[in-house]
Design a protein around this motif. Structure first.
Motif, PDB file in Angstrom:
ATOM      1  N   MET A   1       0.847  -1.174   0.000  1.00 55.35           N
ATOM      2  CA  MET A   1       0.000   0.000   0.000  1.00 55.35           C
ATOM      3  C   MET A   1       0.895   1.241   0.000  1.00 55.35           C
ATOM      4  N   PRO A   2       0.551   2.233  -0.773  1.00 54.34           N
ATOM      5  CA  PRO A   2       1.349   3.461  -0.790  1.00 54.34           C
ATOM      6  C   PRO A   2       1.407   4.104   0.603  1.00 54.34           C
ATOM      7  N   GLU A   3       2.531   4.704   0.914  1.00 59.20           N
ATOM      8  CA  GLU A   3       2.746   5.307   2.233  1.00 59.20           C
ATOM      9  C   GLU A   3       1.696   6.370   2.557  1.00 59.20           C
ATOM     10  N   ASP A   4       1.332   7.178   1.574  1.00 61.57           N
ATOM     11  CA  ASP A   4       0.324   8.213   1.802  1.00 61.57           C
ATOM     12  C   ASP A   4      -1.006   7.583   2.216  1.00 61.57           C
ATOM     13  N   ALA A   5      -1.382   6.497   1.580  1.00 55.45           N
ATOM     14  CA  ALA A   5      -2.625   5.812   1.938  1.00 55.45           C
ATOM     15  C   ALA A   5      -2.532   5.252   3.354  1.00 55.45           C
ATOM     16  N   ARG A   6      -1.389   4.729   3.719  1.00 56.87           N
ATOM     17  CA  ARG A   6      -1.200   4.218   5.087  1.00 56.87           C
ATOM     18  C   ARG A   6      -1.404   5.316   6.114  1.00 56.87           C
ATOM     19  N   ARG A   7      -0.826   6.469   5.855  1.00 58.87           N
ATOM     20  CA  ARG A   7      -0.948   7.589   6.800  1.00 58.87           C
ATOM     21  C   ARG A   7      -2.397   8.058   6.903  1.00 58.87           C
ATOM     22  N   ARG A   8      -3.061   8.194   5.754  1.00 62.35           N
ATOM     23  CA  ARG A   8      -4.455   8.663   5.782  1.00 62.35           C
ATOM     24  C   ARG A   8      -5.362   7.654   6.473  1.00 62.35           C
ATOM     25  N   ALA A   9      -5.178   6.363   6.210  1.00 63.08           N
ATOM     26  CA  ALA A   9      -5.995   5.341   6.860  1.00 63.08           C
ATOM     27  C   ALA A   9      -5.729   5.339   8.364  1.00 63.08           C
ATOM     28  N   SER A  10      -4.481   5.463   8.752  1.00 61.29           N
ATOM     29  CA  SER A  10      -4.131   5.485  10.169  1.00 61.29           C
ATOM     30  C   SER A  10      -4.783   6.675  10.876  1.00 61.29           C
ATOM     31  N   ARG A  11      -4.782   7.814  10.216  1.00 58.45           N
ATOM     32  CA  ARG A  11      -5.424   9.007  10.808  1.00 58.45           C
ATOM     33  C   ARG A  11      -6.914   8.771  11.000  1.00 58.45           C
ATOM     34  N   ARG A  12      -7.573   8.222  10.007  1.00 58.26           N
ATOM     35  CA  ARG A  12      -9.010   7.963  10.129  1.00 58.26           C
ATOM     36  C   ARG A  12      -9.297   6.952  11.233  1.00 58.26           C
ATOM     37  N   LEU A  13      -8.439   5.960  11.369  1.00 60.00           N
ATOM     38  CA  LEU A  13      -8.631   4.972  12.427  1.00 60.00           C
ATOM     39  C   LEU A  13      -8.382   5.575  13.805  1.00 60.00           C
ATOM     40  N   SER A  14      -7.463   6.511  13.895  1.00 64.23           N
ATOM     41  CA  SER A  14      -7.243   7.212  15.164  1.00 64.23           C
ATOM     42  C   SER A  14      -8.481   8.025  15.547  1.00 64.23           C
ATOM     43  N   ILE A  15      -9.093   8.640  14.565  1.00 65.54           N
ATOM     44  CA  ILE A  15     -10.328   9.377  14.802  1.00 65.54           C
ATOM     45  C   ILE A  15     -11.419   8.417  15.282  1.00 65.54           C
ATOM     46  N   ALA A  16     -11.531   7.272  14.622  1.00 65.00           N
ATOM     47  CA  ALA A  16     -12.529   6.277  15.028  1.00 65.00           C
ATOM     48  C   ALA A  16     -12.277   5.824  16.458  1.00 65.00           C
ATOM     49  N   ARG A  17     -11.019   5.604  16.807  1.00 64.35           N
ATOM     50  CA  ARG A  17     -10.667   5.188  18.172  1.00 64.35           C
ATOM     51  C   ARG A  17     -11.114   6.242  19.181  1.00 64.35           C
ATOM     52  N   GLY A  18     -10.878   7.497  18.864  1.00 61.12           N
ATOM     53  CA  GLY A  18     -11.294   8.575  19.763  1.00 61.12           C
ATOM     54  C   GLY A  18     -12.795   8.591  19.970  1.00 61.12           C
ATOM     55  N   HIS A  19     -13.540   8.442  18.887  1.00 60.86           N
ATOM     56  CA  HIS A  19     -15.001   8.392  18.997  1.00 60.86           C
ATOM     57  C   HIS A  19     -15.442   7.165  19.791  1.00 60.86           C
ATOM     58  N   LEU A  20     -14.810   6.035  19.550  1.00 63.49           N
ATOM     59  CA  LEU A  20     -15.174   4.812  20.259  1.00 63.49           C
ATOM     60  C   LEU A  20     -14.899   4.945  21.761  1.00 63.49           C
ATOM     61  N   ASP A  21     -13.762   5.521  22.103  1.00 63.84           N
ATOM     62  CA  ASP A  21     -13.469   5.771  23.517  1.00 63.84           C
ATOM     63  C   ASP A  21     -14.527   6.677  24.137  1.00 63.84           C
ATOM     64  N   SER A  22     -14.964   7.649  23.368  1.00 57.40           N
ATOM     65  CA  SER A  22     -16.009   8.554  23.846  1.00 57.40           C
ATOM     66  C   SER A  22     -17.324   7.799  24.093  1.00 57.40           C
ATOM     67  N   ILE A  23     -17.646   6.873  23.224  1.00 56.17           N
ATOM     68  CA  ILE A  23     -18.868   6.084  23.385  1.00 56.17           C
ATOM     69  C   ILE A  23     -18.796   5.254  24.663  1.00 56.17           C
ATOM     70  N   VAL A  24     -17.663   4.620  24.895  1.00 55.74           N
ATOM     71  CA  VAL A  24     -17.500   3.799  26.103  1.00 55.74           C
ATOM     72  C   VAL A  24     -17.679   4.666  27.348  1.00 55.74           C
ATOM     73  N   ARG A  25     -17.080   5.854  27.360  1.00 59.66           N
ATOM     74  CA  ARG A  25     -17.242   6.764  28.505  1.00 59.66           C
ATOM     75  C   ARG A  25     -18.699   7.177  28.664  1.00 59.66           C
ATOM     76  N   MET A  26     -19.350   7.454  27.545  1.00 61.86           N
ATOM     77  CA  MET A  26     -20.756   7.860  27.608  1.00 61.86           C
ATOM     78  C   MET A  26     -21.625   6.748  28.199  1.00 61.86           C
ATOM     79  N   LEU A  27     -21.343   5.522  27.817  1.00 59.42           N
ATOM     80  CA  LEU A  27     -22.151   4.409  28.309  1.00 59.42           C
ATOM     81  C   LEU A  27     -21.918   4.135  29.792  1.00 59.42           C
ATOM     82  N   ASP A  28     -20.799   4.587  30.315  1.00 64.00           N
ATOM     83  CA  ASP A  28     -20.546   4.486  31.746  1.00 64.00           C
ATOM     84  C   ASP A  28     -21.328   5.538  32.534  1.00 64.00           C
ATOM     85  N   ASP A  29     -21.831   6.530  31.836  1.00 64.35           N
ATOM     86  CA  ASP A  29     -22.583   7.622  32.460  1.00 64.35           C
ATOM     87  C   ASP A  29     -24.078   7.335  32.362  1.00 64.35           C
TER      88      ASP A  29
END
Length: 87
Positions: A1-29
């Motif tokens: 996979m081209p390096e640029d695609a790796r970086r962009r996919a990784s960034r999007r997955l980091s965003i998804a992780r942040g949202h997912l962490d937020s969901i877990v915290r919300m469900l604890d509330d």
């Protein structure tokens, strides 16, 4: 996979992780509003879908577009179809 695609996919997955962490915290509330949770779930789905699109494009550009010259077009098409579960 081209390096640029790796970086962009990784960034999007980091965003998804942040949202997912937020969901877990919300469900604890016990006061979390269901619609807010649903919005965050939708955001995770969008980020994952975007990452998938980036990876798919990278694969198509790096491997599928050049498959005719190598003679493995059928195999690559089958591989992509299987990965996307369109069989």
């Amino acid at each position: 996979m081209p390096e640029d695609a790796r970086r962009r996919a990784s960034r999007r997955l980091s965003i998804a992780r942040g949202h997912l962490d937020s969901i877990v915290r919300m469900l604890d509330d016990p006061e979390a509003y269901c619609v807010d949770v649903l919005r965050q779930i939708k955001a995770v789905q969008g980020a994952l879908s975007g990452a998938g699109g980036v990876v798919l494009r990278g694969h198509l550009e790096a491997h599928v577009a050049t498959s005719a010259g190598r003679g493995d077009t059928v195999e690559l098409v089958e591989e992509v179809m299987e990965a996307l579960r369109y069989r």
